[in-house]
Write an enzyme that holds these catalytic residues in place. Structure first.
Site, PDB file in Angstrom:
ATOM      1  CB  ALA A   1      -9.059  -5.086   3.284  1.00 26.31           C
ATOM      2  CB  ALA A   2      -3.813  -7.561   1.775  1.00 23.03           C
ATOM      3  N   GLY A   3      -4.125  -4.583   1.168  1.00 16.42           N
ATOM      4  CA  GLY A   3      -3.972  -3.837   0.688  1.00 16.42           C
ATOM      5  C   GLY A   3      -4.001  -2.290   1.825  1.00 16.42           C
ATOM      6  CG  ASP A   4      -7.782  -1.406   2.167  1.00 16.41           C
ATOM      7  OD1 ASP A   4      -7.713  -0.991   1.322  1.00 16.41           O
ATOM      8  OD2 ASP A   4      -9.499  -2.452   1.389  1.00 16.41           O
TER       9      ASP A   4
HETATM   10  O1  RIB Z   1      -9.602  -3.506  -0.531  1.00 15.08           O
HETATM   11  C1  RIB Z   1     -10.674  -4.419  -0.614  1.00 15.08           C
HETATM   12  C2  RIB Z   1     -12.409  -3.376  -0.746  1.00 15.08           C
HETATM   13  O2  RIB Z   1     -12.828  -3.307  -1.626  1.00 15.08           O
HETATM   14  C3  RIB Z   1     -13.461  -3.897  -0.307  1.00 15.08           C
HETATM   15  O3  RIB Z   1     -14.079  -4.202   1.512  1.00 15.08           O
HETATM   16  C4  RIB Z   1     -14.883  -3.855  -1.494  1.00 15.08           C
HETATM   17  O4  RIB Z   1     -15.394  -3.278  -0.525  1.00 15.08           O
HETATM   18  C5  RIB Z   1     -13.296  -3.228  -2.660  1.00 15.08           C
HETATM   19  O5  RIB Z   1     -14.037  -1.829  -1.942  1.00 15.08           O
END
Ligand code: RIB
Length: 313
Positions: free
Chosen positions: A248-251
């Site tokens: 989730a770094a990119g998120d």
């Molecule tokens: O970007 C991270 C996410 O990628 C995770 O939370 C996982 O669910 C995948 O979809």
């Protein structure tokens, strides 16, 4: 406050922590197993909402316990979840291995995310009216993305696509993407241009630019971020932080970026804010569990509160 819409995936992450991720055919002992709310769409929405943004989510979960748990996490973060629909199938799931260096690999099973279709979008599309930006990722069907891109253009809403996981972008919708945010691997998969070097990254980004995407932002992990527009081509140095888990770094980057970008469209400021958000997130375990609050990001100091962050400049 500017309205942000995220249309995307909702997953439960099944996380295994281990010293080393096993090679094919190998068995290794693990350290810990955890279920953590995730999904690229939901994570980006959590980041936007935790950072104070007005975020409405479009997506689907299954009628199961994972769906209920991820919805609870999204609600707690103040995301507007009323438009999310339940389907008679399983919620999306991601199997994530995380090693001692914080590196991971992920297998994703789409579940209810795969059921986002035209009739569903038609039933919720009025929320796009008056929105500043529509944010999407590739964990939902391509047809849904295409349709949403067209609707957003009709309604004068800016669009951001995080093309993860990477797949070809259909020619007929590519110019409907205002901002694209791939990482270097996704950029390489999409363009077929190698991205190990700065020159390669620039060349690949130019390919997307020539196809009609006006803003290209490439996340490069510890190598920072690359930005290309009609006016600039520049690299941003990464903040250095202790890595616990890069999931989730990119998120987190995208959530931070969107929050600032909708305020004043200043790309430098928005990228920097996204980088701070991601630098805090990688110091913690899990997807939604790692995303910082607005207060944490705004108190982020180089060499300050959250460990030793610094930038080589
Ligand atoms: O970007 C991270 C996410 O990628 C995770 O939370 C996982 O669910 C995948 O979809």
């Amino acid at each position: 406050m500017k309205k942000i819409i995220v249309a995307g995936s909702i997953n439960m992450d099944l996380v295994v922590r281990c010293h080393e991720i096993p090679k094919i055919g190998e068995t290794v002992p693990g350290k810990e197993f955890l279920t953590i709310p995730g999904g690229k769409g939901a994570n980006q929405a959590v980041a936007i909402a935790k950072l104070g943004g007005d975020c409405t989510f479009l997506g689907k979960v299954g009628k199961d316990i994972f769906g209920q748990k991820v919805l609870a996490s999204m609600k707690e973060s103040q995301i507007k979840i009323e438009k999310i629909k339940e389907e008679d199938c399983s919620t999306g799931v991601a199997i994530i291995n995380v090693d001692d260096k914080g590196k991971n690999n992920i297998i994703y099973i789409e579940g209810a995310n795969g059921k986002i279709d035209g009739p569903y979008i038609d039933s919720v599309k009025e929320v796009l009216g008056g929105a500043s930006i529509l944010v999407m990722q590739n964990e939902i069907p391509q047809d849904a993305i295409n349709y949403l891109l067209k609707l957003a253009r009709e309604k004068n809403v800016k669009t951001l696509l995080n093309p993860a996981p990477a797949r070809e972008i259909p020619e007929e919708v590519i110019s409907l993407i205002d901002i694209i945010v791939p990482n270097e691997y996704e950029l390489e998969r999409i363009t077929g241009v190698q991205t190990q070097t700065e020159e390669g990254i620039k060349k690949a980004a130019k390919n997307l630019f020539d196809l009609g995407i006006k803003i290209i932002i490439v996340t490069l992990g510890e190598r920072g971020v690359f930005l290309k527009t009609d006016k600039v081509e520049k690299f941003f140095t990464a903040y250095k932080a202790e890595v616990v888990d890069t999931t989730a770094a990119g998120d987190s980057f995208i959530g931070g970026f969107c929050n600032k970008f909708v305020e004043n469209s200043d790309l430098d400021e928005a990228i920097n804010y996204g980088q701070k958000t991601a630098a805090i997130a990688i110091g913690r375990l899990g997807a939604q569990t790692s995303i910082p609050s607005k207060e944490e990001v705004e108190n982020f100091k180089i060499g300050g509160w959250y460990g030793t962050y610094f930038k080589d400049e």
